[in-house]
Every structure is written in structure tokens, then in C-alpha cells.
Design a protein around this motif. Structure first.
Motif, PDB file in Angstrom:
ATOM      1  N   ASN A  62       0.750  -1.254   0.000  1.00  0.00           N
ATOM      2  CA  ASN A  62       0.000   0.000   0.000  1.00  0.00           C
ATOM      3  C   ASN A  62       0.783   1.309   0.000  1.00  0.00           C
ATOM      4  O   ASN A  62       0.183   2.357  -0.131  1.00  0.00           O
ATOM      5  CB  ASN A  62      -0.992   0.037   1.161  1.00  0.00           C
ATOM      6  N   ARG A  63       2.079   1.314   0.185  1.00  0.00           N
ATOM      7  CA  ARG A  63       2.802   2.590   0.160  1.00  0.00           C
ATOM      8  C   ARG A  63       4.290   2.391  -0.102  1.00  0.00           C
ATOM      9  O   ARG A  63       4.849   1.329   0.128  1.00  0.00           O
ATOM     10  CB  ARG A  63       2.592   3.360   1.446  1.00  0.00           C
ATOM     11  N   MET A  64       4.892   3.470  -0.571  1.00  0.00           N
ATOM     12  CA  MET A  64       6.340   3.486  -0.782  1.00  0.00           C
ATOM     13  C   MET A  64       7.046   3.503   0.572  1.00  0.00           C
ATOM     14  O   MET A  64       6.575   4.153   1.501  1.00  0.00           O
ATOM     15  CB  MET A  64       6.755   4.748  -1.549  1.00  0.00           C
ATOM     16  N   PRO A  65       8.180   2.828   0.675  1.00  0.00           N
ATOM     17  CA  PRO A  65       8.967   2.938   1.904  1.00  0.00           C
ATOM     18  C   PRO A  65       9.655   4.300   1.958  1.00  0.00           C
ATOM     19  O   PRO A  65       9.682   5.037   0.968  1.00  0.00           O
ATOM     20  CB  PRO A  65       9.981   1.805   1.773  1.00  0.00           C
ATOM     21  N   PRO A  66      10.244   4.663   3.101  1.00  0.00           N
ATOM     22  CA  PRO A  66      10.942   5.946   3.222  1.00  0.00           C
ATOM     23  C   PRO A  66      12.092   6.065   2.218  1.00  0.00           C
ATOM     24  O   PRO A  66      12.683   5.053   1.824  1.00  0.00           O
ATOM     25  CB  PRO A  66      11.482   5.944   4.654  1.00  0.00           C
ATOM     26  N   PRO A  67      12.438   7.286   1.807  1.00  0.00           N
ATOM     27  CA  PRO A  67      13.513   7.488   0.828  1.00  0.00           C
ATOM     28  C   PRO A  67      14.852   6.882   1.251  1.00  0.00           C
ATOM     29  O   PRO A  67      15.603   6.387   0.411  1.00  0.00           O
ATOM     30  CB  PRO A  67      13.625   9.010   0.708  1.00  0.00           C
ATOM     31  N   GLU A  68      15.158   6.897   2.540  1.00  0.00           N
ATOM     32  CA  GLU A  68      16.420   6.325   3.018  1.00  0.00           C
ATOM     33  C   GLU A  68      16.470   4.819   2.750  1.00  0.00           C
ATOM     34  O   GLU A  68      17.511   4.269   2.413  1.00  0.00           O
ATOM     35  CB  GLU A  68      16.601   6.562   4.527  1.00  0.00           C
ATOM     36  N   TYR A  69      15.342   4.163   2.912  1.00  0.00           N
ATOM     37  CA  TYR A  69      15.275   2.724   2.673  1.00  0.00           C
ATOM     38  C   TYR A  69      15.419   2.421   1.187  1.00  0.00           C
ATOM     39  O   TYR A  69      16.137   1.492   0.805  1.00  0.00           O
ATOM     40  CB  TYR A  69      13.958   2.166   3.219  1.00  0.00           C
ATOM     41  N   VAL A  70      14.758   3.197   0.351  1.00  0.00           N
ATOM     42  CA  VAL A  70      14.868   3.016  -1.100  1.00  0.00           C
ATOM     43  C   VAL A  70      16.317   3.229  -1.529  1.00  0.00           C
ATOM     44  O   VAL A  70      16.849   2.492  -2.361  1.00  0.00           O
ATOM     45  CB  VAL A  70      13.922   3.973  -1.853  1.00  0.00           C
ATOM     46  N   GLU A  71      16.985   4.195  -0.933  1.00  0.00           N
ATOM     47  CA  GLU A  71      18.383   4.451  -1.269  1.00  0.00           C
ATOM     48  C   GLU A  71      19.264   3.263  -0.895  1.00  0.00           C
ATOM     49  O   GLU A  71      20.168   2.893  -1.649  1.00  0.00           O
ATOM     50  CB  GLU A  71      18.879   5.708  -0.547  1.00  0.00           C
ATOM     51  N   SER A  72      18.991   2.628   0.247  1.00  0.00           N
ATOM     52  CA  SER A  72      19.778   1.454   0.627  1.00  0.00           C
ATOM     53  C   SER A  72      19.568   0.304  -0.364  1.00  0.00           C
ATOM     54  O   SER A  72      20.498  -0.449  -0.659  1.00  0.00           O
ATOM     55  CB  SER A  72      19.449   1.004   2.049  1.00  0.00           C
ATOM     56  N   LEU A  73      18.355   0.182  -0.915  1.00  0.00           N
ATOM     57  CA  LEU A  73      18.112  -0.827  -1.953  1.00  0.00           C
ATOM     58  C   LEU A  73      18.892  -0.499  -3.219  1.00  0.00           C
ATOM     59  O   LEU A  73      19.465  -1.380  -3.855  1.00  0.00           O
ATOM     60  CB  LEU A  73      16.618  -0.915  -2.274  1.00  0.00           C
ATOM     61  N   GLN A  74      18.921   0.774  -3.584  1.00  0.00           N
ATOM     62  CA  GLN A  74      19.623   1.196  -4.797  1.00  0.00           C
ATOM     63  C   GLN A  74      21.135   1.002  -4.674  1.00  0.00           C
ATOM     64  O   GLN A  74      21.806   0.715  -5.660  1.00  0.00           O
ATOM     65  CB  GLN A  74      19.312   2.657  -5.110  1.00  0.00           C
ATOM     66  N   LEU A  75      21.677   1.156  -3.481  1.00  0.00           N
ATOM     67  CA  LEU A  75      23.122   1.044  -3.273  1.00  0.00           C
ATOM     68  C   LEU A  75      23.617  -0.398  -3.221  1.00  0.00           C
ATOM     69  O   LEU A  75      24.827  -0.637  -3.256  1.00  0.00           O
ATOM     70  CB  LEU A  75      23.524   1.775  -1.988  1.00  0.00           C
ATOM     71  N   PHE A  76      22.715  -1.361  -3.136  1.00  0.00           N
ATOM     72  CA  PHE A  76      23.103  -2.772  -3.128  1.00  0.00           C
ATOM     73  C   PHE A  76      23.772  -3.104  -4.457  1.00  0.00           C
ATOM     74  O   PHE A  76      23.213  -2.893  -5.522  1.00  0.00           O
ATOM     75  CB  PHE A  76      21.860  -3.644  -2.917  1.00  0.00           C
ATOM     76  N   GLU A  77      24.995  -3.598  -4.404  1.00  0.00           N
ATOM     77  CA  GLU A  77      25.741  -3.902  -5.623  1.00  0.00           C
ATOM     78  C   GLU A  77      25.437  -5.316  -6.099  1.00  0.00           C
ATOM     79  O   GLU A  77      25.427  -6.252  -5.306  1.00  0.00           O
ATOM     80  CB  GLU A  77      27.239  -3.749  -5.369  1.00  0.00           C
ATOM     81  N   CYS A  78      25.193  -5.424  -7.397  1.00  0.00           N
ATOM     82  CA  CYS A  78      24.916  -6.731  -7.990  1.00  0.00           C
ATOM     83  C   CYS A  78      25.424  -6.733  -9.427  1.00  0.00           C
ATOM     84  O   CYS A  78      25.660  -5.682 -10.017  1.00  0.00           O
ATOM     85  CB  CYS A  78      23.432  -7.057  -7.916  1.00  0.00           C
ATOM     86  N   PRO A  79      25.596  -7.923 -10.019  1.00  0.00           N
ATOM     87  CA  PRO A  79      26.095  -8.018 -11.395  1.00  0.00           C
ATOM     88  C   PRO A  79      25.131  -7.398 -12.403  1.00  0.00           C
ATOM     89  O   PRO A  79      23.977  -7.108 -12.107  1.00  0.00           O
ATOM     90  CB  PRO A  79      26.205  -9.531 -11.635  1.00  0.00           C
TER      91      PRO A  79
END
Length: 101
Positions: A62-79
Motif C-alpha cells: 500500500n505505500r512506498m517505503p521511506p527514501p532512506e530505505y529506497v536508497e539502501s536498496l539502490q546502493l546494493f551492488e549486484c552483477p
């Protein structure tokens, strides 16, 4: 329905969608009653693997998580053949909103 149960139901829906698309899916283990969530690598609810690609997925309701949490997802490094996705299931809507990170 409590929030923990609702979240698990949404994760199982996401797993079913991915398995129907031909992925092998690893679901984060169910946490014990008084423990915190046991997400994969501390971030992901699901890891879906197919011959050509890998998808890391965080499921929300039902809602977007906080911007800080989204940023931590974006910073996860993957191939390069991996995608990082946020799936949001809204009440009374059959298909999730999928946001590629």
C-alpha cells in the motif's frame, strides 16, 4: 489481519507470479514470533533466478517505503544481469506496481 501476516501473503503472491513466469524463487525465511524480519542480505524478500537473469525483490503493501530505505536498496551492488525491484501490492488491486531501482 496483522501486518506481519499481510506482508507474508503479499510475498507469497509475488513468489507465485514469478514461478508462473519460469523463475526459481528463494523466499526469505519466516521470522519467529518476537524476532525481526530475516530478509535476504538484510534487504530483499525474494531472489528469483532464471537462466538469463536474477531479480532481487522487496515487497511492500500500500505505500512506498521511506527514501532512506529506497536508497539502501539502490546502493546494493549486484552483477549486470541482475535487477533490483520494489513491488507494491495495493489493497483490492490484483497486480503489483513494480518499480525498477
Amino acid at each position: 489481519m496483522n501486518t506481519r501476516k499481510k506482508g507474508r501473503v503479499q510475498e507469497l503472491k509475488a513468489r507465485d507470479i514469478l514461478e508462473a513466469a519460469g523463475y526459481d524463487v528463494q523466499l526469505a525465511p519466516l521470522p519467529q514470533k518476537f524476532s525481526t524480519q530475516n530478509d535476504l542480505w538484510g534487504l530483499w524478500d525474494l531472489c528469483a533466478v532464471r537462466k538469463q537473469d536474477i531479480r532481487f525483490i522487496q515487497v511492500k503493501s500500500n505505500r512506498m517505503p521511506p527514501p532512506e530505505y529506497v536508497e539502501s536498496l539502490q546502493l546494493f551492488e549486484c552483477p549486470s544481469n541482475c535487477t533490483k525491484e520494489l513491488w507494491i501490492f495495493y489493497d483490492r488491486v490484483k497486480e503489483p506496481r513494480i518499480i525498477c531501482l
